[in-house]
Design a protein around this motif. Structure first.
Motif, PDB file in Angstrom:
ATOM      1  N   PHE B  40       0.878  -1.158   0.000  1.00 41.02           N
ATOM      2  CA  PHE B  40       0.000   0.000   0.000  1.00 41.02           C
ATOM      3  C   PHE B  40       0.917   1.208   0.000  1.00 41.02           C
ATOM      4  O   PHE B  40       1.997   1.136   0.601  1.00 41.02           O
ATOM      5  CB  PHE B  40      -0.883  -0.013   1.269  1.00 41.02           C
ATOM      6  N   PRO B  41       0.576   2.345  -0.584  1.00 42.14           N
ATOM      7  CA  PRO B  41      -0.624   2.676  -1.355  1.00 42.14           C
ATOM      8  C   PRO B  41      -0.690   1.937  -2.695  1.00 42.14           C
ATOM      9  O   PRO B  41       0.311   1.392  -3.149  1.00 42.14           O
ATOM     10  CB  PRO B  41      -0.484   4.189  -1.594  1.00 42.14           C
ATOM     11  N   PRO B  42      -1.878   1.965  -3.318  1.00 38.67           N
ATOM     12  CA  PRO B  42      -2.088   1.197  -4.536  1.00 38.67           C
ATOM     13  C   PRO B  42      -1.235   1.658  -5.716  1.00 38.67           C
ATOM     14  O   PRO B  42      -0.963   2.854  -5.862  1.00 38.67           O
ATOM     15  CB  PRO B  42      -3.575   1.455  -4.866  1.00 38.67           C
ATOM     16  N   LEU B  65      -1.231   0.332  16.556  1.00 31.79           N
ATOM     17  CA  LEU B  65      -0.883   1.755  16.488  1.00 31.79           C
ATOM     18  C   LEU B  65       0.636   1.905  16.399  1.00 31.79           C
ATOM     19  O   LEU B  65       1.356   1.545  17.333  1.00 31.79           O
ATOM     20  CB  LEU B  65      -1.442   2.470  17.726  1.00 31.79           C
ATOM     21  N   TYR B  66       1.115   2.427  15.280  1.00 31.61           N
ATOM     22  CA  TYR B  66       2.567   2.515  15.037  1.00 31.61           C
ATOM     23  C   TYR B  66       3.153   3.832  15.554  1.00 31.61           C
ATOM     24  O   TYR B  66       4.180   3.852  16.224  1.00 31.61           O
ATOM     25  CB  TYR B  66       2.834   2.349  13.542  1.00 31.61           C
ATOM     26  N   SER B  67       2.483   4.949  15.237  1.00 28.64           N
ATOM     27  CA  SER B  67       2.923   6.252  15.754  1.00 28.64           C
ATOM     28  C   SER B  67       1.812   7.263  15.512  1.00 28.64           C
ATOM     29  O   SER B  67       0.901   7.003  14.711  1.00 28.64           O
ATOM     30  CB  SER B  67       4.230   6.692  15.085  1.00 28.64           C
ATOM     31  N   TYR B  68       1.889   8.399  16.198  1.00 28.65           N
ATOM     32  CA  TYR B  68       0.839   9.403  16.007  1.00 28.65           C
ATOM     33  C   TYR B  68       1.246  10.727  16.617  1.00 28.65           C
ATOM     34  O   TYR B  68       2.246  10.820  17.351  1.00 28.65           O
ATOM     35  CB  TYR B  68      -0.486   8.926  16.633  1.00 28.65           C
ATOM     36  N   ILE B  85      -3.684  12.196  14.627  1.00 26.91           N
ATOM     37  CA  ILE B  85      -3.314  11.847  13.254  1.00 26.91           C
ATOM     38  C   ILE B  85      -2.313  10.713  13.416  1.00 26.91           C
ATOM     39  O   ILE B  85      -1.250  10.898  14.009  1.00 26.91           O
ATOM     40  CB  ILE B  85      -2.689  13.033  12.509  1.00 26.91           C
ATOM     41  N   VAL B  87      -0.476   6.763  12.279  1.00 23.19           N
ATOM     42  CA  VAL B  87      -0.081   5.769  11.282  1.00 23.19           C
ATOM     43  C   VAL B  87      -0.244   4.412  11.941  1.00 23.19           C
ATOM     44  O   VAL B  87       0.236   4.197  13.067  1.00 23.19           O
ATOM     45  CB  VAL B  87       1.367   5.987  10.814  1.00 23.19           C
ATOM     46  N   ARG B  95       1.641   0.004   6.157  1.00 25.44           N
ATOM     47  CA  ARG B  95       1.169   1.020   7.096  1.00 25.44           C
ATOM     48  C   ARG B  95       0.325   2.037   6.354  1.00 25.44           C
ATOM     49  O   ARG B  95       0.545   2.276   5.169  1.00 25.44           O
ATOM     50  CB  ARG B  95       2.354   1.738   7.739  1.00 25.44           C
ATOM     51  N   MET B  96      -0.601   2.670   7.072  1.00 31.46           N
ATOM     52  CA  MET B  96      -1.363   3.762   6.460  1.00 31.46           C
ATOM     53  C   MET B  96      -1.687   4.835   7.485  1.00 31.46           C
ATOM     54  O   MET B  96      -1.804   4.569   8.679  1.00 31.46           O
ATOM     55  CB  MET B  96      -2.651   3.246   5.797  1.00 31.46           C
ATOM     56  N   MET B  97      -1.813   6.054   6.965  1.00 32.88           N
ATOM     57  CA  MET B  97      -2.238   7.154   7.827  1.00 32.88           C
ATOM     58  C   MET B  97      -3.740   7.056   8.061  1.00 32.88           C
ATOM     59  O   MET B  97      -4.490   6.588   7.196  1.00 32.88           O
ATOM     60  CB  MET B  97      -1.874   8.497   7.203  1.00 32.88           C
ATOM     61  N   ASN B  99      -7.048   8.254  11.314  1.00 35.65           N
ATOM     62  CA  ASN B  99      -7.358   8.832  12.629  1.00 35.65           C
ATOM     63  C   ASN B  99      -7.817   7.703  13.534  1.00 35.65           C
ATOM     64  O   ASN B  99      -8.457   6.754  13.079  1.00 35.65           O
ATOM     65  CB  ASN B  99      -8.485   9.867  12.527  1.00 35.65           C
ATOM     66  N   ASP B 113       1.288   0.483  19.793  1.00 35.76           N
ATOM     67  CA  ASP B 113       1.146  -0.972  19.641  1.00 35.76           C
ATOM     68  C   ASP B 113      -0.198  -1.517  20.127  1.00 35.76           C
ATOM     69  O   ASP B 113      -0.425  -2.720  20.107  1.00 35.76           O
ATOM     70  CB  ASP B 113       2.306  -1.725  20.317  1.00 35.76           C
ATOM     71  N   PRO B 130     -11.150   5.007   5.724  1.00 39.05           N
ATOM     72  CA  PRO B 130     -10.821   4.001   6.735  1.00 39.05           C
ATOM     73  C   PRO B 130     -10.255   4.666   7.990  1.00 39.05           C
ATOM     74  O   PRO B 130      -9.249   5.357   7.927  1.00 39.05           O
ATOM     75  CB  PRO B 130      -9.767   3.137   6.041  1.00 39.05           C
TER      76      PRO B 130
END
Lengths: 380, 136
Positions: B40-42, B65-68, B85, B87, B95-97, B99, B113, B130
């Motif tokens: 991802f992204p496509p 939850l990876y980071s924010y 906000i 990731v 991973r994706m951004m 909320n 995590d 999403p």
């Protein structure tokens, strides 16, 4: 590139710095360029190569009355000027041009004749980041930091200390925007911007610009200023979206660019007398120290806290006060280069005694890109 | 929902399947038929091995939850309160951004995590975003 084959012979910032509502962005380009040309004893007719980022080199060349045989509009964010130096060195060595002018200017605060900032909703960032409320760098560049802090047990106090120590350098610089000393508590009590980042962990937003003039090392001897030689260069890019960084605890672009520059220069870390790491936010010098190899992973914050980069420390870092305290118009890389040149000429307000090798390391976008220049003031 | 005030994505031919998936209530990733890399992204080729033979696969919707950050700057379109906000790391790897929703927007409530699950926020008839909430 061939070591010390090209040198900086002109370097200057805009006459004013900070808040300049009476000049447009284009006029600031010209002001910086004219100051650099005066520094080198040249006029526009002596320039045959032009580079700038953000704005078009066509615009600056025409505005200044330059007819170039080489242009570079590489625009990959605030480190673009490091890449321009690298590309200019190659162009000069290849005989594409003799005398290159690199300009930066930004009416970052006053927004006079400044570019509008917009993101195409069809772009990757427009589709996959913008809908979640990212506004500008404070809500993007900061996102990786929490993962770094958890991985290495780095605290908010540690991040605040970066700003505290850079303010010590700024206090020595009459041109710095902020010169009053601050404490960790001051930083942590400043306005919350994007948790865990407070206002004093974020760079300034100011107006200003700078320009460099480069030519061959052979010709450089005949210019009025002490030549500052290019010893090594590096560049790389990673991703247009901070969310897609390979690893949030390290910048791939930093590592690749830094290693290339060290390899070209043929130097060890202990050879470096002075260092500039583009500090758009307080976590960047920590990443930079580690990704350039000055510290092991996870040790950058302690290295700063233990005053290795502070006045009197063994590795003076961001000696102009940095983007956090000196100035930051939007694309700060030019000011890091200017401070390296001043240190190599021996004329910096907070001069590092006997400095012979300086590195200016830049970031572009949100860890999107990187450029690294190793300078030397010793003749080939 | 004509009253949706926030910025909306505009799909391109290469991303249409992803946004169609979100509209239909699932995250659609892509997987390389040559090297099995899920990404991802496509895009219509594999970023790991450059092969053009790729397939669309449904993701589980589970993530961590990876980071924010918690944005405190004014975003009236996101309401008056600070908002996360983030990731997230999907179970499948990419991973994706996003909320983080349906929980307090505080450092105490948002632990790195922590397990999350996708929930879709309908913006228009064509676009649903999403978002992620603490896993039940």
């Amino acid at each position: 590139m061939k070591q010390k084959s090209v040198a900086v012979v002109g370097a200057a910032e805009t006459t004013q710095m900070g808040k300049i509502p009476n000049q447009s962005q284009l006029a600031l380009h010209a002001d910086a360029a004219l100051n650099a040309m005066a520094d080198a004893g040249l006029t526009a007719k002596d320039i045959d190569g032009v580079a700038t980022a953000g704005d078009s080199p066509v615009e600056t060349a025409h505005y200044l009355g330059i007819t170039p045989t080489w242009v570079d509009g590489t625009s990959v964010g605030g480190c673009s000027f490091m890449l321009h130096v690298r590309h200019a060195a190659a162009a000069i060595n290849e005989g594409l041009c003799n005398t290159v002018l690199i300009t930066h200017a930004e009416s970052g605060r006053s927004r006079v004749g400044a570019r509008r900032f917009s993101r195409d909703p069809q772009s990757q960032q427009g589709q996959f980041e913008v809908p979640y409320g990212i506004t500008n760098p404070p809500s993007m560049f900061t996102i990786p930091a929490l993962r770094y802090m958890k991985t290495y047990g780095v605290t908010e106090e540690d991040v605040a200390m970066v700003a505290v120590i850079q303010r010590e350098w700024a206090a020595k610089n009459p041109r710095a925007s902020f010169r009053d000393l601050i404490t960790v508590d001051d930083v942590l009590n400043s306005r919350m911007i994007s948790w865990p980042f407070r206002l004093l962990m974020c760079c300034l937003v100011t107006d200003g610009g700078g320009a460099l003039i480069l030519t061959s090392a052979e010709r450089a001897k005949d210019f009025p200023q002490k030549p500052v030689y290019i010893l090594g260069t590096g560049e790389s890019v990673e991703t247009p979206m901070v969310s897609q960084m390979e690893d949030f605890t390290t910048s791939k672009a930093f590592r690749v660019s830094g290693k290339k520059a060290f390899d070209e220069a043929g130097i060890k870390h202990s050879d470096v007398d002075h260092l500039m790491i583009y500090d758009a936010f307080a976590h960047l010098p920590i990443y930079g120290l580690e990704d350039l190899g000055f510290c092991e992973r996870g040790e950058g914050a302690a290295f700063i806290r233990e005053r290795n980069t502070a006045p009197g420390g063994k590795l003076p870092l961001n000696t102009n006060g940095g983007g956090l305290s000196y100035m930051h118009s939007g694309m700060y890389g030019m000011y890091a280069l200017q401070e390296s040149v001043r240190q190599m000429r021996g004329i910096a307000p907070a001069q590092v005694p006997d400095a012979k090798i300086s590195i200016a390391h830049g970031v572009g976008g949100m860890f999107a890109s990187s450029g690294t220049i190793v300078f030397s003031n010793e003749a080939p | 929902m004509a009253d949706y005030k926030r910025p909306l994505p505009q799909p391109t031919p290469e991303t249409q399947h992803f946004w169609d998936g979100c509209r239909d209530g699932e995250i659609r990733l892509q997987r390389c038929k040559t090297c099995n890399h899920t990404y991802f992204p496509p895009r219509d080729f594999c970023p790991a091995c450059s092969a053009r033979e790729v397939e669309v696969v449904k993701a589980s919707g589970k993530a961590t939850l990876y980071s924010y950050v918690i944005n405190h700057r004014p975003r009236p379109d996101f309401g008056e309160e600070p908002h996360s906000i983030a990731v997230v790391q999907l179970e499948e790897g990419p991973r994706m951004m996003t909320n983080i929703v349906d929980c307090p927007q505080t450092p105490e409530a948002l632990e790195l995590d922590m397990p999350l699950e996708v929930t879709f926020e309908k913006a228009t008839d064509e676009i649903s975003l999403p978002k992620f909430r603490p896993a039940k």
